[in-house]
Design a protein around this motif. Structure first.
Motif, PDB file in Angstrom:
ATOM      1  N   PRO A 205       0.816  -1.222   0.000  1.00 47.44           N
ATOM      2  CA  PRO A 205       0.000   0.000   0.000  1.00 47.44           C
ATOM      3  C   PRO A 205       0.846   1.266   0.000  1.00 47.44           C
ATOM      4  N   VAL A 206       0.262   2.323  -0.567  1.00 47.09           N
ATOM      5  CA  VAL A 206       0.872   3.647  -0.466  1.00 47.09           C
ATOM      6  C   VAL A 206       0.846   4.039   1.009  1.00 47.09           C
ATOM      7  N   GLN A 207       1.918   4.664   1.465  1.00 47.66           N
ATOM      8  CA  GLN A 207       2.125   4.822   2.902  1.00 47.66           C
ATOM      9  C   GLN A 207       1.174   5.812   3.570  1.00 47.66           C
ATOM     10  N   VAL A 208       0.666   5.390   4.726  1.00 49.14           N
ATOM     11  CA  VAL A 208      -0.037   6.289   5.635  1.00 49.14           C
ATOM     12  C   VAL A 208       0.618   6.166   7.002  1.00 49.14           C
ATOM     13  N   THR A 209       0.406   7.154   7.838  1.00 49.51           N
ATOM     14  CA  THR A 209       0.979   7.118   9.174  1.00 49.51           C
ATOM     15  C   THR A 209       0.210   6.163  10.068  1.00 49.51           C
ATOM     16  N   ARG A 210       0.817   5.789  11.174  1.00 48.05           N
ATOM     17  CA  ARG A 210       0.098   5.045  12.191  1.00 48.05           C
ATOM     18  C   ARG A 210      -0.997   5.946  12.779  1.00 48.05           C
ATOM     19  N   GLY A 211      -2.000   5.347  13.361  1.00 47.03           N
ATOM     20  CA  GLY A 211      -3.059   6.129  13.989  1.00 47.03           C
ATOM     21  C   GLY A 211      -4.023   6.734  12.985  1.00 47.03           C
ATOM     22  N   PRO A 212      -3.942   8.044  12.734  1.00 49.65           N
ATOM     23  CA  PRO A 212      -4.939   8.711  11.885  1.00 49.65           C
ATOM     24  C   PRO A 212      -4.802   8.441  10.387  1.00 49.65           C
ATOM     25  N   ARG A 213      -3.841   7.652   9.986  1.00 51.50           N
ATOM     26  CA  ARG A 213      -3.639   7.340   8.567  1.00 51.50           C
ATOM     27  C   ARG A 213      -3.483   8.610   7.726  1.00 51.50           C
ATOM     28  N   LEU A 214      -2.613   9.480   8.162  1.00 49.61           N
ATOM     29  CA  LEU A 214      -2.291  10.667   7.370  1.00 49.61           C
ATOM     30  C   LEU A 214      -1.426  10.254   6.187  1.00 49.61           C
ATOM     31  N   PRO A 215      -1.495  10.994   5.075  1.00 54.54           N
ATOM     32  CA  PRO A 215      -0.698  10.610   3.899  1.00 54.54           C
ATOM     33  C   PRO A 215       0.785  10.890   4.099  1.00 54.54           C
ATOM     34  N   PHE A 216       1.602   9.887   3.819  1.00 48.98           N
ATOM     35  CA  PHE A 216       3.062  10.072   3.812  1.00 48.98           C
ATOM     36  C   PHE A 216       3.512   9.889   2.368  1.00 48.98           C
ATOM     37  N   ILE A 217       3.281  10.931   1.583  1.00 50.15           N
ATOM     38  CA  ILE A 217       3.597  10.925   0.152  1.00 50.15           C
ATOM     39  C   ILE A 217       4.311  12.222  -0.184  1.00 50.15           C
ATOM     40  N   GLY A 218       4.759  12.341  -1.418  1.00 54.66           N
ATOM     41  CA  GLY A 218       5.523  13.516  -1.810  1.00 54.66           C
ATOM     42  C   GLY A 218       4.817  14.825  -1.557  1.00 54.66           C
ATOM     43  N   THR A 219       3.529  14.906  -1.889  1.00 59.47           N
ATOM     44  CA  THR A 219       2.802  16.160  -1.717  1.00 59.47           C
ATOM     45  C   THR A 219       2.762  16.582  -0.257  1.00 59.47           C
ATOM     46  N   SER A 220       2.420  15.644   0.642  1.00 61.53           N
ATOM     47  CA  SER A 220       2.330  16.006   2.058  1.00 61.53           C
ATOM     48  C   SER A 220       3.702  16.332   2.638  1.00 61.53           C
ATOM     49  N   VAL A 221       4.718  15.612   2.222  1.00 61.24           N
ATOM     50  CA  VAL A 221       6.069  15.841   2.740  1.00 61.24           C
ATOM     51  C   VAL A 221       6.619  17.189   2.271  1.00 61.24           C
ATOM     52  N   THR A 222       6.465  17.488   0.982  1.00 62.40           N
ATOM     53  CA  THR A 222       7.037  18.727   0.454  1.00 62.40           C
ATOM     54  C   THR A 222       6.267  19.958   0.930  1.00 62.40           C
ATOM     55  N   LEU A 223       4.963  19.834   1.102  1.00 66.22           N
ATOM     56  CA  LEU A 223       4.190  20.960   1.637  1.00 66.22           C
ATOM     57  C   LEU A 223       4.455  21.147   3.129  1.00 66.22           C
ATOM     58  N   ALA A 224       4.788  20.070   3.816  1.00 63.93           N
ATOM     59  CA  ALA A 224       5.037  20.150   5.257  1.00 63.93           C
ATOM     60  C   ALA A 224       6.325  20.882   5.587  1.00 63.93           C
ATOM     61  N   GLY A 225       7.332  20.793   4.711  1.00 70.45           N
ATOM     62  CA  GLY A 225       8.632  21.368   5.022  1.00 70.45           C
ATOM     63  C   GLY A 225       9.465  20.400   5.846  1.00 70.45           C
ATOM     64  N   PRO A 226      10.753  20.663   5.990  1.00 73.97           N
ATOM     65  CA  PRO A 226      11.656  19.699   6.628  1.00 73.97           C
ATOM     66  C   PRO A 226      11.267  19.259   8.034  1.00 73.97           C
ATOM     67  N   SER A 227      10.924  20.187   8.907  1.00 68.68           N
ATOM     68  CA  SER A 227      10.661  19.803  10.301  1.00 68.68           C
ATOM     69  C   SER A 227       9.397  18.955  10.407  1.00 68.68           C
ATOM     70  N   ARG A 228       8.336  19.356   9.723  1.00 63.71           N
ATOM     71  CA  ARG A 228       7.107  18.552   9.777  1.00 63.71           C
ATOM     72  C   ARG A 228       7.246  17.262   8.968  1.00 63.71           C
ATOM     73  N   ALA A 229       8.097  17.262   7.948  1.00 68.09           N
ATOM     74  CA  ALA A 229       8.363  16.021   7.212  1.00 68.09           C
ATOM     75  C   ALA A 229       9.006  15.001   8.144  1.00 68.09           C
TER      76      ALA A 229
END
Length: 307
Positions: A205-229
Motif C-alpha cells: 500500500p501507499v504509505q499512511v501514518t500510524r493512527g490517523p492514517r495521514l498521507p506520507f507521500i511527496g505532496t504532504s512531505v514537500t508541503l510540510a517542510g523539513p521539520s514537519r516532514a
C-alpha cells in the motif's frame, strides 16, 4: 525487519493539467523526463537510496525520454509499470482494455530498458478485483496502488467537485470508500481486494501514518517542510515497510515552466530546493530509526513475493 523504499510516478506534466480540466502548455510537456528525472537521481545520490520509477509506456515513444529512463535503470534504479496510457478511468474500462493497458506498459518498458518490470501501480491509486486478476495472469509480483487514506480520499473528492462547479471536467476519479478499510501493511489481496487472501500478487500500500492514517507521500512531505516532514516520518516508525511515494513534479516548481499550475496546485509554489530538503529530512529520520532503503522489488521479495 525495517525496510523503506522511495518510489516515483513519472507522470508527465499534461496529466496534472488534465486533473484540473486544463490544457497543458507545449513547452512544459516533457519536464518530468527532461528535468525532474535528473534531479531525482541526484536526490537519490544525496540521500543514499535507490529509486523505483513507475513509468508510463506511452511516454517512451519519445526517444529522449526512453534514453533517460534507460540511464536510470543502468544506474541500478528499478523501473516499474504505471500502465500504457495512464488512463485515470482504468478501472472503468472493459477487461480486455485493462489487460492491454497493463501489458502495453510492460512491453514499452521492456523495450526501453531490456528488462520486464515486475511491479505495477494503477493511475490515480484506483484498483479492482479485475485488475488484480489480470496482474496475476500477467505474472506481476507486486502492486503498489492501494491508498487507504481518509484525508486524501476526502480531499480528492472535494477537489473534483470544486472543478466541476467551476465548469471544468477533471479526468481523475475517486476510488470506492471501501478502500479506506484496506490493510496498511504489505498483504496478499483476497476478494474483495482489500481483504487478505492468497493472491500471487503482493500488495504494497501507499504509505499512511500510524493512527490517523495521514498521507506520507511527496505532496504532504514537500508541503510540510523539513521539520514537519520529519514528524510525518516518525509517525510511520514501527511499520515493517515504509513506502514513500513521490511524483516527478515533487522536484519541480513554478519557475520550471509550471506557472499556469500555480493557482491550482499549492505544491508547485514551493521551491524545488525546499522540496528536496523536506524529502531528505524524511529519509534521514527513517534511517535514524534503523530503516534500510531498498527498491520495491527487493522489498516485495523480503515479504515473500515470488516465493
Amino acid at each position: 525487519m525495517r525496510l523503506a523504499s522511495v518510489s516515483v510516478d513519472l507522470d508527465e506534466i499534461h496529466h496534472y493539467f488534465e486533473i484540473h480540466g486544463l490544457t497543458a502548455p507545449e513547452d512544459a510537456s516533457h519536464l518530468v523526463y527532461d528535468v525532474a528525472i535528473d534531479r531525482l537521481r541526484a536526490l537519490a545520490g544525496a540521500g543514499r537510496f535507490p529509486l523505483t520509477l513507475f513509468a508510463i509506456g506511452r511516454d517512451l515513444d519519445r526517444a529522449a525520454s526512453c534514453d533517460r529512463l534507460r540511464a536510470a535503470a543502468e544506474d541500478s534504479h528499478e523501473i516499474a509499470n504505471h500502465s500504457l496510457d495512464h488512463r485515470y478511468d482504468l478501472v472503468r474500462l472493459d477487461r480486455e482494455e485493462i489487460g492491454r493497458q497493463i501489458d502495453g506498459g510492460r512491453a514499452a518498458i521492456e523495450a526501453a530498458c531490456g528488462r520486464s518490470p515486475v511491479g505495477f501501480r494503477a493511475p490515480g491509486y484506483t484498483i479492482t478485483d479485475i485488475v488484480f486478476d489480470l496482474l496475476a495472469e500477467q505474472g506481476v509480483l507486486y502492486d503498489a496502488s492501494v491508498f487507504p487514506c481518509p484525508a486524501y480520499w476526502m480531499a480528492k473528492a472535494a477537489a473534483i467537485g470544486l472543478i466541476a462547479i467551476r465548469g471544468r471536467e477533471s479526468r481523475s476519479i475517486v476510488d470506492r470508500p471501501s478502500v479506506l478499510l484496506s490493510p496498511t501493511r504489505p498483504y496478499r489481496p483476497g476478494r474483495p481486494y482489500w481483504r487478505r487472501g492468497r493472491s500471487s500478487v503482493l500488495e504494497i500500500p501507499v504509505q499512511v501514518t500510524r493512527g490517523p492514517r495521514l498521507p506520507f507521500i511527496g505532496t504532504s512531505v514537500t508541503l510540510a517542510g523539513p521539520s514537519r516532514a520529519r514528524w510525518l516520518a516518525r509517525m510511520c516508525v514501527g511499520e515493517p515497510l515504509v513506502n514513500l511515494e513521490l511524483h516527478g513534479i515533487d522536484v519541480l516548481d513554478a519557475a520550471d515552466g509550471l506557472e499556469a499550475l500555480r493557482p491550482h496546485q499549492p505544491d508547485v509554489r514551493v521551491a524545488a530546493s525546499r522540496k528536496t530538503e523536506a524529502i531528505l529530512a524524511a529519509v534521514e529520520e527513517l534511517r535514524r530509526a534503523g530503516y534500510t532503503f531498498v527498491t520495491m522489488r527487493e522489498a516485495a521479495a523480503a515479504f515473500g513475493a515470488g516465493s
